[in-house]
Design an enzyme around this catalytic site. Structure first.
Site, PDB file in Angstrom:
ATOM      1  CB  ALA A 271      -0.913  -0.013   1.215  1.00 52.24           C
TER       2      ALA A 271
ATOM      3  CG  ASP B  77       3.665  -1.570   3.183  1.00 54.99           C
ATOM      4  OD1 ASP B  77       2.453  -1.270   3.171  1.00 54.99           O
ATOM      5  OD2 ASP B  77       4.083  -2.738   3.043  1.00 54.99           O
ATOM      6  CG  HIS B  78      -0.755   4.124   4.715  1.00 55.46           C
ATOM      7  ND1 HIS B  78      -0.965   4.074   6.075  1.00 55.46           N
ATOM      8  CD2 HIS B  78      -1.157   5.359   4.316  1.00 55.46           C
ATOM      9  CE1 HIS B  78      -1.480   5.218   6.480  1.00 55.46           C
ATOM     10  NE2 HIS B  78      -1.596   6.024   5.440  1.00 55.46           N
ATOM     11  NE  ARG B  79       1.277  -4.070   2.869  1.00 57.89           N
ATOM     12  CZ  ARG B  79       1.897  -5.177   2.475  1.00 57.89           C
ATOM     13  NH1 ARG B  79       1.205  -6.287   2.258  1.00 57.89           N
ATOM     14  NH2 ARG B  79       3.198  -5.184   2.300  1.00 57.89           N
TER      15      ARG B  79
ATOM     16  CB  ALA C 191       4.714   3.101   8.991  1.00 57.17           C
TER      17      ALA C 191
END
Length: 415
Positions: free
Chosen positions: A211, A384-386, A388
């Protein structure tokens, strides 16, 4: 005469107006298309119920209208062919009397034995290119017509025209001679294999898995450049890239979440203690990322030495598998290319973060309430927004910016 949207028997209650084929004042014949609408199941055209002339368009393109809405008005030259009056036409008199002209007409959309499946945008391409979409063969699921099918159809038509024999002409009274057809030259091709193909697979895997989220910041590197010149005068020259690598490592100590790897199967986030920093390197054969291991244990000068060695290997295609394996965070220094002020880089899967350093430009800045010229550089942080969140990414970037803008802080970290 009013032309209305009618339920075509698909259980529809509303439709979106995609396109008008006519405008006020246009003369039309019965069955000529008036407008195109999109329901939740199909796209269809509303035809003219009779010969006549368009008076007024009553809805707009992009508007969603309900069944029964009047879409336009028109005058009628003859009795409608595919219409039914909302008031109900008078029956034909047995004595030979004529039908009464209806004052309101509801149009039934024509049903197809096999509806043409194509998106509104694809249909627009066909209209703009003058293509009858019914003649196009779809290559999508269940025969759906895609954008490329329209262009492929155009190419085939153009090819047929070029390959057709050209009409011969008599020249100076001599026998008719055929003019040879012209052909376009074949396009140049580049093999899609080797490193190029591997890069494509890695980038596709990253985009489909991670993400991605990117944020941007600007950094004042004026003091750093001055410090670099002072070090050079003292016989201790170092590269900015090596400094950035070390600065990132220091920031990762405070924010180890960006030096992590997500294991979705085990439902675990692994925080790597070691900082193995990858260096995105541009070569003739494509992008490659050699890795400097254990940056957290090395000085700027040691990092610089290893960077030179790895870059030379990359440019000469001499990198070993060990040289490009095990990275935990990647840096992309595109500043020396003189052509980038910002980007949204793709993360080197399965890493969590990538920091890009862009070109430095002198710009006016406010320092101590005065406008001065400073050397400013943009950075972009992709994560990676998953793993952080944006707030943590901003804090990490702020920490990095503090080190770059005040390079003496790095010396304190080495004590």
């Amino acid at each position: 005469m009013e032309v209305k949207l009618h339920d075509i028997g698909e259980g529809m209650t509303e439709a979106e107006v995609l396109h008008f084929f006519v405008k006020s004042g246009d003369a039309v014949k019965a069955d000529d298309p008036l407008l195109e609408v999109q329901t939740d199941k199909m796209t269809a055209e509303i035809p003219a119920p009779a010969n006549g002339r368009i008076e007024e368009l009553l809805v707009e393109v992009g508007q969603t209208i309900e069944v029964g809405t009047t879409v336009l008005t028109m005058t009628s030259a003859v009795s409608p062919r595919t219409a039914s009056s909302t008031e109900g036409p008078s029956p034909v008199e047995q004595s030979g009397g004529s039908k009464r002209q209806p004052s309101s007409t509801t149009v039934t959309l024509p049903k197809r034995n096999k509806p043409i499946m194509a998106s509104p945008f694809t249909r627009k391409i066909a209209r703009d290119q003058g293509v009858n979409i019914e003649e196009v063969k779809g290559s999508g699921p269940s025969g759906r017509i895609l954008d490329e099918d329209i262009y492929r159809y155009l190419e085939s038509q153009e090819s047929e025209q070029k390959e057709a024999s050209v009409t011969s002409e008599e020249m100076d009274g001599e026998a008719v001679q055929a003019i040879p057809s012209t052909r376009t030259s074949e396009p140049e091709t580049i093999p899609f294999k080797g490193r190029r193909k591997q890069i494509a697979k890695k980038m596709t895997q990253s985009l489909h898995t991670i993400a991605h989220c990117t944020h941007f910041e600007e950094v004042d590197v004026t003091t750093l450049l001055e410090w670099k010149e002072q070090s050079k005068a003292a016989g201790k020259n170092f590269s900015l890239s090596a400094f950035f690598v070390k600065a990132v490592s220091i920031a990762l100590k405070d924010y180890p979440i960006f030096n992590a790897r997500l294991d979705e199967e085990e439902e675990l986030i692994h925080l790597n203690r070691d900082h193995h920093i990858g260096l995105a390197t541009d070569t003739e054969d494509g992008l490659i990322v050699p890795v400097i291991p254990h940056v957290e244990q090395k000085s700027i000068y040691k990092i610089q030495t290893e960077m030179k060695e790895l870059t030379a290997k990359a440019l000469n295609n001499q990198l070993s598998r060990q040289d490009i394996s095990g990275g935990t965070f990647t840096i992309s220094n595109v500043g020396p290319l003189k052509g980038s002020t910002g980007a949204t880089p793709i993360i080197n899967y399965p890493e969590t973060g990538l920091m890009a350093f862009h070109k430095t430009k002198q710009r006016p800045a406010v320092v101590n309430n005065e406008i001065v010229i400073r050397s400013m550089m943009n950075v972009s942080m992709t994560f990676d927004h998953r793993v952080a969140d944006g707030g943590t990414a901003v804090q990490f970037t702020n920490r990095l910016v503090d080190i770059i803008e005040s390079p003496q802080l790095l010396a304190l970290e080495m004590i």
